[in-house]
Design a protein around this motif. Sequence first.
Motif, mmCIF file in Angstrom:
data_model
loop_
_atom_site.group_PDB
_atom_site.id
_atom_site.type_symbol
_atom_site.label_atom_id
_atom_site.label_comp_id
_atom_site.label_asym_id
_atom_site.label_seq_id
_atom_site.Cartn_x
_atom_site.Cartn_y
_atom_site.Cartn_z
ATOM 1 N N LEU A 147 1.087 -1.452 0.274
ATOM 2 C CA LEU A 147 -0.007 -0.271 0.416
ATOM 3 C C LEU A 147 0.733 1.187 0.592
ATOM 4 C CD1 LEU A 147 -2.835 -1.626 2.395
ATOM 5 C CD2 LEU A 147 -2.519 -0.956 -0.382
ATOM 6 N N ILE A 148 2.020 1.290 0.799
ATOM 7 C CA ILE A 148 2.871 2.148 0.815
ATOM 8 C C ILE A 148 3.941 2.588 -0.538
ATOM 9 C CG2 ILE A 148 5.375 3.191 1.304
ATOM 10 C CD1 ILE A 148 4.678 1.894 4.397
ATOM 11 N N GLY A 149 3.406 1.746 -1.559
ATOM 12 C CA GLY A 149 4.441 1.511 -2.802
ATOM 13 C C GLY A 149 3.251 2.267 -3.574
ATOM 14 N N LEU A 150 1.773 1.623 -2.946
ATOM 15 C CA LEU A 150 0.756 2.085 -4.202
ATOM 16 C C LEU A 150 0.732 3.280 -4.037
ATOM 17 C CD1 LEU A 150 -1.595 1.893 -5.940
ATOM 18 C CD2 LEU A 150 -2.733 1.270 -4.314
ATOM 19 N N VAL A 151 0.594 4.392 -3.046
ATOM 20 C CA VAL A 151 0.559 5.599 -2.217
ATOM 21 C C VAL A 151 1.832 6.031 -3.633
ATOM 22 C CG1 VAL A 151 0.770 6.875 -0.905
ATOM 23 C CG2 VAL A 151 -0.407 5.593 -0.283
ATOM 24 N N LEU A 152 2.880 5.914 -3.292
ATOM 25 C CA LEU A 152 4.080 6.009 -4.254
ATOM 26 C C LEU A 152 4.038 6.320 -5.892
ATOM 27 C CD1 LEU A 152 7.195 5.145 -2.006
ATOM 28 C CD2 LEU A 152 6.058 7.732 -2.147
ATOM 29 N N SER A 153 3.765 4.830 -6.116
ATOM 30 C CA SER A 153 3.478 4.620 -7.715
ATOM 31 C C SER A 153 2.129 5.924 -8.226
ATOM 32 C CB SER A 153 2.769 3.419 -7.594
ATOM 33 O OG SER A 153 2.172 3.054 -9.413
ATOM 34 N N LEU A 154 1.005 6.271 -7.203
ATOM 35 C CA LEU A 154 0.144 7.256 -7.462
ATOM 36 C C LEU A 154 0.979 8.596 -7.939
ATOM 37 C CD1 LEU A 154 -2.795 6.080 -5.706
ATOM 38 C CD2 LEU A 154 -2.571 5.322 -7.982
ATOM 39 N N MET A 155 1.648 9.179 -6.776
ATOM 40 C CA MET A 155 2.422 10.017 -6.573
ATOM 41 C C MET A 155 3.305 9.940 -7.809
ATOM 42 S SD MET A 155 3.156 10.331 -2.402
ATOM 43 C CE MET A 155 4.511 11.316 -2.786
ATOM 44 N N ALA A 156 3.637 9.451 -8.677
ATOM 45 C CA ALA A 156 4.821 9.843 -9.090
ATOM 46 C C ALA A 156 3.789 9.463 -10.665
ATOM 47 C CB ALA A 156 5.104 7.685 -9.528
ATOM 48 N N GLY A 157 2.292 8.962 -10.162
ATOM 49 C CA GLY A 157 1.778 9.002 -11.489
ATOM 50 C C GLY A 157 1.433 10.792 -11.943
ATOM 51 N N MET A 158 1.065 11.713 -10.837
ATOM 52 C CA MET A 158 1.125 12.959 -10.960
ATOM 53 C C MET A 158 1.809 13.244 -11.184
ATOM 54 S SD MET A 158 -2.334 12.621 -9.928
ATOM 55 C CE MET A 158 -2.114 15.058 -9.462
#
Length: 173
Positions: A147-158
């Motif tokens: 889930l931490i990786g998911l949040v960072l992935s979403l931040m990367a997407g933005m």
Amino acid sequence: MIMTLPNIITLIRLAIIPFYTYFLLTNDLFIAAILYGVAAISDILDGYLARRLNQTSNLGKIIDPLADKIIVIISLIYLGLKAIFPLWGVLILFIKELIMLLVGFFFLIRGVEIISSRIYGKLAMVLISISILMALLNISFSSVVFLIGLVLSLMAGMDYLLYYLRSLKTNKS
């Protein structure tokens, strides 16, 4: 086309994927974890060698991320369906990756330079890979790391989206 050492390593990683999938599906998760670890190490090694030996290639730019995405997708589908990772998190990550692919394709057509992975994206991928390995080895808190990786992935997407929008605006000027 001359085959470079980094590309050979990537092709070996691609060849590991069917075996990895077999061991996942037969629930031999320890062997699957070993194969996943070998794939992860080969990913680091081929990238290092490509830069060190000045052997980056267009083929490598295609097959390296393809190999990474395939093994991660297979892993996440398995772990999501087995309820080891929250299925909603896996779905969000898939949707984000699909959007990134479509946005990247759109900007490629528009002539905007496609950038390579940046810090959030790299860190997200590392955490997601660690979470997969943890889950395969039945190590606690693998879903928290995911889930931490998911949040960072979403931040990367933005981050990528903002970069591309700025580039599009600059190209129109």
